[in-house]
Each structure stands twice: as structure tokens, then as C-alpha cells.
Write a protein that holds these residues in place. Structure first.
Motif, PDB file in Angstrom:
ATOM      1  N   SER A  44       0.833  -1.210   0.000  1.00  0.00           N
ATOM      2  CA  SER A  44       0.000   0.000   0.000  1.00  0.00           C
ATOM      3  C   SER A  44       0.867   1.261   0.000  1.00  0.00           C
ATOM      4  O   SER A  44       0.512   2.263  -0.625  1.00  0.00           O
ATOM      5  N   ASP A 171      -6.387  -1.197  -4.602  1.00  0.00           N
ATOM      6  CA  ASP A 171      -5.773  -1.788  -3.413  1.00  0.00           C
ATOM      7  C   ASP A 171      -6.782  -2.716  -2.741  1.00  0.00           C
ATOM      8  O   ASP A 171      -7.731  -2.265  -2.116  1.00  0.00           O
ATOM      9  N   GLU A 172      -6.546  -4.002  -2.902  1.00  0.00           N
ATOM     10  CA  GLU A 172      -7.402  -5.048  -2.342  1.00  0.00           C
ATOM     11  C   GLU A 172      -8.883  -4.862  -2.680  1.00  0.00           C
ATOM     12  O   GLU A 172      -9.738  -4.794  -1.794  1.00  0.00           O
TER      13      GLU A 172
END
Ligand code: ADP
Ligand code: MG
Length: 245
Positions: A44, A171-172
Motif C-alpha cells: 500500500s 488496493d485489495e
């Protein structure tokens, strides 16, 4: 192949902690790249550095051959870097269509100048086309907060498309999605990747192996390995560090 994004010696320290250490990362235009690695590996932080949300301690970032190292996040958005992290970018009390109109208008203003003419009807038509493309055509007037979680993630991808993103960073994105929502999401990303490069941080290995053309494995802030899904699966260092032997 054309290089879209290139980082050199990119580093970020949080106090004494080297969250990202001397990362040389190259992304080719049009590819779907996954970044994997254990919690705390620096994934991240790396995409935060790329999007401009986090300032680097050292190193450089180039996008389309030009340095963006010192550009603020909004200027990177204007260059075509769209970053979504969970649902922070969605306005809960706005409808789906309104959520798409915001980045669509932003892109139109960027193209025409602040006082240039932006055609409202054309923007709405475009917003509705994007909603249809991400599978939310029937929810244009639904408030974001009333949507299913999985649909909110689709909305985020639509917002990236509305920005004319050249690079869409997720991100995810599949966290919290059901199996059928994940299958739907995989299809969407594959479709969207025909017009934009995708950089995806993902824990779900089925999604990674299914979607990614190349995988970058991070560990302790560094790139541990990079390669095709087959190469990564077969890499002994990756198996030890991440895939659990
Ligand atoms: P990942 O996304 O791979 O799980 P992160 O990039 O979020 O990893 O974090 C990398 C390391 O940096 C972790 O040890 C994390 O605790 C630390 N970290 C991340 N953000 C901050 C911050 N804002 N302040 C201090 N430490 C941070
Ligand atoms: Mg993370």
C-alpha cells in the motif's frame, strides 16, 4: 512494449521503519499487474507513493516518460493515475450517476480548461454508458450508501474509467466480496484492461493467478520476485516467504 510507469530507488521511511526500500518497478502499458506479499510488506505504501498520497524519502517516479516525483496527487490524477482504496472515494449520499459525474466532470474540465464549455447532457450520457459498462446500469439513481458492498467496488472502477484513467490502481478490491461478486469483478477488470493499465494489490490468489499477466512479490519493503504467474508459483523464495512453502 511501452513503459508506462518507472520507479527508481523509490523509498519511504516511517521513522526508523523502511516501509519501501529502493524499489525499481516498471509497468508496461496495457498490462494487468498484481502486487502480492505478506501484510506489512509495503504494497500500500508503494501505490501511495505512485499515486502521490505519500511523499517519498528517496527515489524517482516517471509516468509516460516524465518525472512525476514532485507532483501532488491531484496533478497525477490529471495525468491519468486513478487510485482507489476501499470506498473512501465514494460519496455515500450521492447517487451512482452523481458519483460517476464528479470524476467525469473533472476529466472534462481538465480537457477544456476551467472556464471551457462542458456539455452537461454529454456528461450524463457518458456517465450512464460507464454505469452500464461496469454493470450498474439499473442503479443509476441509487444512493451509493444503499448499494451492496460489491456494487460499490464496481462503482469505484467506473469512477476510474470516468477519469479516463491511463493507470487504474486498486488496493485489495475484492476484500469482502462474495465468490460470485469476485467472478463478476474479474470479468470487469479484464474488460476494463483493454483500455487502461491495471495495478492491483490482491490477497486472493485465485484472482491474482486468473487476472495478472505479471506478478510483483514484495517482502520487507523490497521486491522479492517478479514474473508470470507460472514463474511466481514455481519460485522457491516466494514459496518460502509468502506461499507458505
Ligand atoms: P502492506 O500494504 O503490504 O500490508 P503497508 O505499505 O501498509 O503494507 O505497510 C508497510 C509498513 O509500513 C508496515 O510496517 C506498516 O505498519 C508501516 N506503515 C504504513 N503506513 C504507515 C504510516 N502512515 N506511519 C507509520 N508506519 C506506517
Ligand atoms: Mg495494504
Amino acid at each position: 512494449m511501452t513503459t508506462l510507469l518507472q520507479t527508481r530507488n523509490l523509498s519511504k521511511n516511517f521513522g526508523g521503519l523502511a516501509a519501501v526500500q529502493s524499489v525499481d518497478f516498471d509497468l508496461q502499458q496495457g498490462e494487468i499487474r498484481a502486487i502480492i506479499g505478506p501484510n506489512g510488506a509495503g504494497k500500500s505504501t508503494l501505490v501511495g507513493l505512485i499515486s502521490g498520497r505519500i511523499a517519498p524519502s528517496a527515489g524517482t517516479i516517471a509516468f509516460q516518460g516524465q518525472s512525476i516525483t514532485k507532483l501532488p496527487a491531484h496533478a497525477r490524477v490529471a495525468r491519468g493515475i486513478a487510485y482507489t482504496f476501499q470506498i473512501t472515494s465514494i460519496f455515500a449520499n450521492l447517487t451512482c450517476r452523481e458519483n460517476i459525474l464528479l470524476p467525469a466532470q473533472r476529466a472534462a474540465v481538465a480537457a477544456s480548461g476551467l472556464f471551457g464549455r462542458v456539455d452537461e447532457a454529454a456528461l450524463i450520457t457518458r456517465a450512464d454508458e460507464i454505469l452500464a459498462r461496469v454493470g450498474l446500469g439499473d442503479q443509476a439513481d441509487t444512493k451509493a450508501k444503499e448499494m451492496a458492498y460489491g456494487h460499490q467496488r464496481l462503482l469505484e472502477v467506473g469512477m476510474g474509467l470516468a477519469l479516463h484513467a491511463k493507470l487504474l490502481i486498486l488496493d485489495e478490491p475484492t476484500q469482502g466480496l462474495s465468490d460470485s461478486e469476485i467472478a463478476n469483478f474479474i470479468d470487469l477488470i479484464r474488460t476494463v484492461s483493454k483500455e487502461t493499465t491495471i495495478l492491483l494489490i490482491e490477497h486472493n490468489m485465485t484472482v491474482v493467478m486468473d487476472l495478472a499477466q505479471r506478478i510483483t512479490v514484495m517482502n520487507f519493503g523490497q521486491v522479492l520476485a517478479e514474473g508470470t504467474p507460472e514463474e511466481i508459483r514455481a519460485n522457491p523464495a516466494v514459496q518460502t516467504a509468502y506461499l507458505g512453502g
